[in-house]
Design an enzyme around this catalytic site. Structure first.
Site, PDB file in Angstrom:
ATOM      1  CG  ASP A  22      32.779  40.396  48.641  1.00 15.47           C
ATOM      2  OD1 ASP A  22      32.048  39.863  47.588  1.00 15.47           O
ATOM      3  OD2 ASP A  22      33.939  41.431  47.798  1.00 15.47           O
ATOM      4  CG  ASN A  55      31.623  41.793  44.281  1.00 11.75           C
ATOM      5  OD1 ASN A  55      31.710  42.324  45.545  1.00 11.75           O
ATOM      6  ND2 ASN A  55      33.018  41.132  43.251  1.00 11.75           N
ATOM      7  CG  HIS A  56      33.809  37.722  45.337  1.00 13.78           C
ATOM      8  ND1 HIS A  56      35.122  36.694  45.717  1.00 13.78           N
ATOM      9  CD2 HIS A  56      34.304  38.660  45.709  1.00 13.78           C
ATOM     10  CE1 HIS A  56      35.320  36.929  44.445  1.00 13.78           C
ATOM     11  NE2 HIS A  56      35.183  38.869  44.744  1.00 13.78           N
ATOM     12  CG  HIS A 103      33.080  46.701  45.821  1.00 13.72           C
ATOM     13  ND1 HIS A 103      33.438  45.603  45.539  1.00 13.72           N
ATOM     14  CD2 HIS A 103      32.604  46.678  44.814  1.00 13.72           C
ATOM     15  CE1 HIS A 103      33.286  44.816  44.271  1.00 13.72           C
ATOM     16  NE2 HIS A 103      32.953  46.081  43.777  1.00 13.72           N
ATOM     17  NE  ARG A 156      35.426  46.661  42.127  1.00 15.68           N
ATOM     18  CZ  ARG A 156      36.253  46.530  43.672  1.00 15.68           C
ATOM     19  NH1 ARG A 156      36.822  45.431  43.567  1.00 15.68           N
ATOM     20  NH2 ARG A 156      36.369  46.804  44.814  1.00 15.68           N
ATOM     21  CG  ASP A 162      34.619  33.185  46.146  1.00 14.67           C
ATOM     22  OD1 ASP A 162      34.908  32.247  46.899  1.00 14.67           O
ATOM     23  OD2 ASP A 162      34.381  34.509  45.747  1.00 14.67           O
ATOM     24  NE  ARG A 163      40.637  38.013  45.383  1.00 17.98           N
ATOM     25  CZ  ARG A 163      40.775  38.143  44.165  1.00 17.98           C
ATOM     26  NH1 ARG A 163      42.420  36.914  44.596  1.00 17.98           N
ATOM     27  NH2 ARG A 163      40.777  38.335  42.956  1.00 17.98           N
ATOM     28  CG  ASP A 206      34.906  43.661  51.093  1.00 19.57           C
ATOM     29  OD1 ASP A 206      34.098  44.438  51.815  1.00 19.57           O
ATOM     30  OD2 ASP A 206      34.856  42.689  49.968  1.00 19.57           O
ATOM     31  CG  HIS A 265      37.246  38.670  50.696  1.00 21.60           C
ATOM     32  ND1 HIS A 265      36.507  38.170  49.565  1.00 21.60           N
ATOM     33  CD2 HIS A 265      36.959  39.774  50.116  1.00 21.60           C
ATOM     34  CE1 HIS A 265      36.502  39.138  48.575  1.00 21.60           C
ATOM     35  NE2 HIS A 265      36.628  39.778  48.954  1.00 21.60           N
ATOM     36  CG  HIS A 283      29.200  44.293  48.392  1.00 24.09           C
ATOM     37  ND1 HIS A 283      30.617  44.148  49.541  1.00 24.09           N
ATOM     38  CD2 HIS A 283      30.488  44.050  47.793  1.00 24.09           C
ATOM     39  CE1 HIS A 283      31.933  43.752  49.608  1.00 24.09           C
ATOM     40  NE2 HIS A 283      32.069  43.508  47.947  1.00 24.09           N
TER      41      HIS A 283
END
Length: 666
Positions: free
Chosen positions: A439, A471-472, A595, A568, A442-443, A410, A412, A520
């Site tokens: 990923d 997943n993002h 992840h 999760r 995001d964030r 990731d 991110h 992922h």
């Protein structure tokens, strides 16, 4: 002394448990959330009837994005003490982080009921109510997948406008969407037909005035010297005095006056608007409006507002759907426009080929917080889409003997840490290939810079970099965790839809030299899954909530054998025995996944058969973790793990573009 089970922050009834809670609180403050969870667990084992311990552990789980576990713990706290407001608060926050706004609303309504004078509770409830209303409105105007038009198919990047801050495709759709959303919100809040009519009329007037002003400002109504040559392939232009093959200026042709005439008629005759608009859209006959596509979209919006004011909700919803169709179809009538203006000093793509020099210049611009021209952003994203469409859901990678291959986890949106990876390990090339394992966005608040950089390298040399979906890379996550807001802020609404389409094209998994599977998330809820099953997944969609695709993107390993519920709340947890059987069934040696944030940037689990790699150091500027990447050398493919620390970045906080509600908890 309170009754058994009653929550109290100062309880000393079980002092060993209180001591453990104090240690856990200290670990939490030091951002050592896994350690805090272990200590809260020990406190619970000593006194399982204290709601505070359960609620505190729920809070620690949310920090690790373990929202399923957070909901379970918060629910347990509520069962112990139904009047403990923090239990509802923690559960509501976890529901909100998962995009379950309706469930969150119930919890925050209970918080407000228990704490009626708490301004923070009132603020959270209000934001939650807004999120629920927005979700309801989006559901009401959503277009079925079977009827949706591809944004990518309707864009020709050669035709994008003549200034870095604007684009001909589409013209100010953001304002149209904002007008529709405002009326919908007013309708929900006010509930009075008279009030709605007043609000709708006011918005209609504003939109008309804005339309005239904006077109005048752009020179379309005053004959500014902006020569546009009709595309010979577009046969929809000549109806109002602009013969095919001749140059025209928007301010000097009859089209503009006709559109304004139609716009005025719409303001006074909603029934005419319904008949006229629906007929023209269904026949895909836009001659009367092609001179100013933005006005055509604005006409649909005003028709929607008029119907809302007249309580003709069915017709209003039809117009929303037609506006969506029109915004795509009008983009297909393209014009060859002057090239990017000379004063633009940023990176340029010469022709259709993305070169290393361009990518280097673009990265340097990004480091200095400069923007890429929209024309080139379109070109990169559209070109990557064509490359990804041709790939299978499971991609086979061959690393020649004596060569190496790097796998990253990731990122991110941490662009400056991505640049550090390239400093440490070299730029992607055919001799230095990478796989980024999902990923990307995001964030972190530099997600656009990250994704454009990775996409540009893939366009430059498809075998230099491989990209796997996380997943993002999905609409639901992007809407909550910042990428959608960032793209709207830095580019446009059109790019939001375009990225969503492209993310659905990303492969789901890769196999290196028939020995190492890279995914992922993780493995599956059933045994017997073959690589051929992964290869046959129809991935061109938003991630489902169950099934193989969901589990590839969301699942996590667990220390226990067998399978268990996901911490999760999506996917599952799987043990070493599940990993071993999967590897044996598919003649593989190793699973590499991402992840999960790890203190050292990686973790080796399941008897050495599974490695987690995470490449976003000091995740969200608060976790204090290292980042890592893995280098494999052929033919042995022995993993060589390299760790690194975070580097400084400009003072733009993580989650700067995220959902308002989420920022309250960041």
């Amino acid at each position: 002394m309170p009754p058994p089970g009653m929550a109290t922050e100062n309880s000393t009834r079980t002092s060993p448990a209180e001591e453990l809670k104090t240690l856990a609180n200290e670990a939490f403050k030091a951002h050592k959330y896994s350690q805090a969870i272990d200590l809260y667990t020990q406190a619970i084992e000593v006194d399982e009837h204290n709601a505070v311990y359960w609620a505190n552990r729920a809070f620690a789980h949310t920090k690790l994005e373990e929202y399923g576990s957070a909901i379970q713990d918060a629910t347990q706290a509520i069962e112990i003490d139904p009047r403990y407001s923090k239990g509802y608060y923690r559960r509501g926050a976890a529901h909100m982080a998962m995009g379950k706004f309706k469930e969150a609303l119930k919890d925050f309504q209970q918080v407000k009921k228990l704490c009626p004078n708490d301004p923070d509770a009132a603020k959270k409830l209000k934001e939650c109510e807004k999120a629920v209303m927005k979700q309801k409105f989006e559901e009401a105007i959503s277009v079925p997948e079977s009827k949706k038009c591809s944004v990518a198919d309707s864009i020709d990047y050669h035709t994008i406008g003549s200034s870095p801050g604007s684009s001909f495709v589409p013209l100010k759709v953001t304002a149209v969407s904002a007008a529709v959303a405002l009326v919908a919100v007013l309708a929900v809040y006010v509930g009075s037909r008279a009030a709605i009519a007043v609000a709708a009329t006011a918005m209609a007037v504003v939109m008309v005035v804005w339309g005239i002003w904006s077109l005048q400002r752009q020179g379309f109504c005053q004959g500014r010297a902006l020569d546009l040559e009709p595309d010979p392939s577009c046969s929809r232009f000549g109806r109002f005095g602009a013969p095919h093959g001749t140059k025209s200026r928007f301010g000097q042709c009859e089209i503009t006056s006709v559109v304004f005439q139609k716009l005025n008629e719409v303001n006074t005759n909603v029934e005419w608007a319904n008949t006229r608009i629906i007929g023209e859209v269904e026949e895909k006959n836009f001659e009367a409006f092609f001179g100013c596509p933005a006005l055509y979209l604005r006409t649909l919006t005003i028709g929607f507002i008029g119907n809302i004011a007249g309580s003709k909700l069915r017709l209003a919803m039809e117009l929303v759907e037609l506006r969506h169709k029109a915004s795509n179809l009008t983009m297909t009538c393209a014009f060859r426009i002057l090239d990017v203006e000379p004063q633009y000093a940023g990176a340029r793509i010469e022709g259709d080929i993305v070169t290393l020099d361009f990518v280097k210049k673009m990265m340097d611009d990004f480091k200095n917080q400069k923007c890429l021209h929209k024309r080139y952003a379109y070109q990169i994203v559209l070109q990557i889409r064509e490359l990804l469409l041709a790939l299978p859901s499971l991609v086979d990678i061959t690393v020649p003997i004596g060569k190496h291959f790097t796998v990253c986890g990731d990122v991110h949106g941490q662009f400056y840490d991505l640049m550090n990876i390239f400093e440490l390990n070299g730029l992607p090339s055919e001799d230095n290939p990478y796989l980024f394992n999902g990923d990307f966005v995001d964030r972190g608040s530099f997600s656009l810079e990250v994704i454009l950089t990775l996409f540009a390298f893939k366009c430059m040399s498809p075998s230099a970099i491989y990209l796997s979906r996380g997943n993002h890379e999905s609409k639901s996550m992007n809407k909550i965790y910042g990428f959608e807001g960032e793209v709207r802020s830095k580019l446009s609404d059109t790019f939001v839809e375009l990225f969503a389409e492209v993310f659905c094209c990303l492969p789901l998994a890769h196999v290196i030299n028939e020995k190492v599977l890279v995914v992922h998330g993780g493995l599956f809820s059933v045994d017997g899954v073959k690589l051929s099953d992964i290869r046959s997944i129809d991935r061109f969609c938003e991630p489902p909530e169950e099934g193989l695709m969901c589990e590839l993107l969301w699942s996590d390993p667990q220390p226990q054998l067998g399978r268990g519920p996901s911490k999760r709340g999506v996917g599952l947890s799987f043990g070493a025995d599940v990993t071993k059987r999967f590897l044996q069934d598919n003649n593989l040696d190793l699973v590499v996944r991402s992840h999960e944030v790890k203190d050292e940037g990686y973790e080796i689990e399941h008897d050495g058969k599974l490695i987690t790699v995470f490449s976003a150091p000091n995740y969200c500027d608060q976790m204090g973790n290292k980042g890592a990447f893995i280098r494999f050398e052929a033919p042995e493919l022995k993993p060589n793990i390299v760790t690194f620390s975070a580097v400084p970045h400009p003072d733009v906080k993580p989650m700067a573009y995220a959902n308002n509600f989420l920022r309250m908890f960041s």
